[in-house]
Design an enzyme around this catalytic site. Sequence first.
Site, PDB file in Angstrom:
ATOM      1  N   ASN A  31      -9.685 103.712-129.132  1.00  0.00           N
ATOM      2  CA  ASN A  31      -9.773 102.246-129.080  1.00  0.00           C
ATOM      3  C   ASN A  31     -11.238 101.917-129.118  1.00  0.00           C
ATOM      4  OD1 ASN A  31      -9.764  99.794-128.042  1.00  0.00           O
ATOM      5  ND2 ASN A  31      -8.863 100.101-125.946  1.00  0.00           N
ATOM      6  N   CYS A  77     -13.968  98.676-127.477  1.00  0.00           N
ATOM      7  CA  CYS A  77     -14.616  98.823-126.046  1.00  0.00           C
ATOM      8  C   CYS A  77     -16.024  98.280-126.368  1.00  0.00           C
ATOM      9  CB  CYS A  77     -14.510 100.132-125.624  1.00  0.00           C
ATOM     10  SG  CYS A  77     -12.975 100.824-125.343  1.00  0.00           S
ATOM     11  N   LYS A 104      -7.434 101.845-132.772  1.00  0.00           N
ATOM     12  CA  LYS A 104      -7.080 100.381-132.633  1.00  0.00           C
ATOM     13  C   LYS A 104      -8.496  99.633-132.683  1.00  0.00           C
ATOM     14  CE  LYS A 104      -4.606  97.808-129.023  1.00  0.00           C
ATOM     15  NZ  LYS A 104      -3.793  97.932-127.747  1.00  0.00           N
ATOM     16  N   GLY A 152       2.063  89.838-129.998  1.00  0.00           N
ATOM     17  CA  GLY A 152       3.019  88.630-129.792  1.00  0.00           C
ATOM     18  C   GLY A 152       4.478  89.333-130.143  1.00  0.00           C
TER      19      GLY A 152
END
Length: 323
Positions: free
Chosen positions: A132, A135, A170, A249
């Site tokens: 990720n 951050c 990500k 979404g």
Amino acid sequence: MFASAPAGSASLAVRVGGLELANPVMPASGCFGPELGSLMPVRDLGAVVTKTLFAERRSGNPSHRLTETSHGMLNSVGIPSPGTAAFLAEVLPRYRAFGVPVVVSVGGLTVEEYWQVASELHGADIDALEVNVSCPNLEHGGLAIGTDPAVVEKVIRGVAARTTLPLWVKLTPNVTSIGDIARAAENAGAAAVTVCNSFPAMAVDLRRRRAVLGNGTGGLSGPAVKPLALRLVHEAAAAVTISVIGCGGIAGARDVAEFLLAGASAVQVGTASFTRPYAMAQIVRDLAVLADGLGVARISDLTSSLRTESSQETPCPPSRMQA
């Protein structure tokens, strides 16, 4: 509540980021924990993705942490983490008990922390790591690590040197060119990129004249961000040769199909699970039926099949597009 087997005849199997998955549906990091196992058949998912793991225990941001918005949700959770040692001893076994591939989300407030977590996870029973890079980077004024291609490449190269697991990355949407960041991840050894994390946003309490969230601002997710995420997935898929995982979404099977058309090989579901804990299981079932209606034998055939404006339209009959 749900039968385990998808209702359609199409194959939902996909290959994404070095893994063979039974279907392309999995939770987004931070939106699923082992406690949901009592509310839905987790075994029906393609994989599970853990909450982002840091080297040391973190408590997260002050409350208020979540609030609803029009067509979405704002969160400022701050990524609480048990730390690597407690995760391996107490949390990972609960994820493994579901019997599906486990992808561990890895975080870091510095470049070196990513490397440390990867080293501490070496040899664990894990199927892939999702790094990720959304951050904040404490070494550079709190900017997201994922906004700089050179820093992304440095992080991923360091993680790759410390693990043999497939690496997913990500990405943050807060960049000028998602393609540049995706290419940096690919060049450093990533097997997939996840596009994308939540969008920075704010909610205000008019009566109190204060921000609703305890941290002031947070990340917007849910149906409102889907068109933005679709564009980023399409741009990322055009920039790299590795798998793209769509996120943003997604609430139903039709959303999944649209992300696949735009270039995704798999998807992650987040906000929908907060109001409907069984949402992902339902999406898997509906996706098989929808694939039949779209006339594809394999759901993977939809990936990157978006037609250009000059392409001849051949829509399916409305009666077959109910999922």
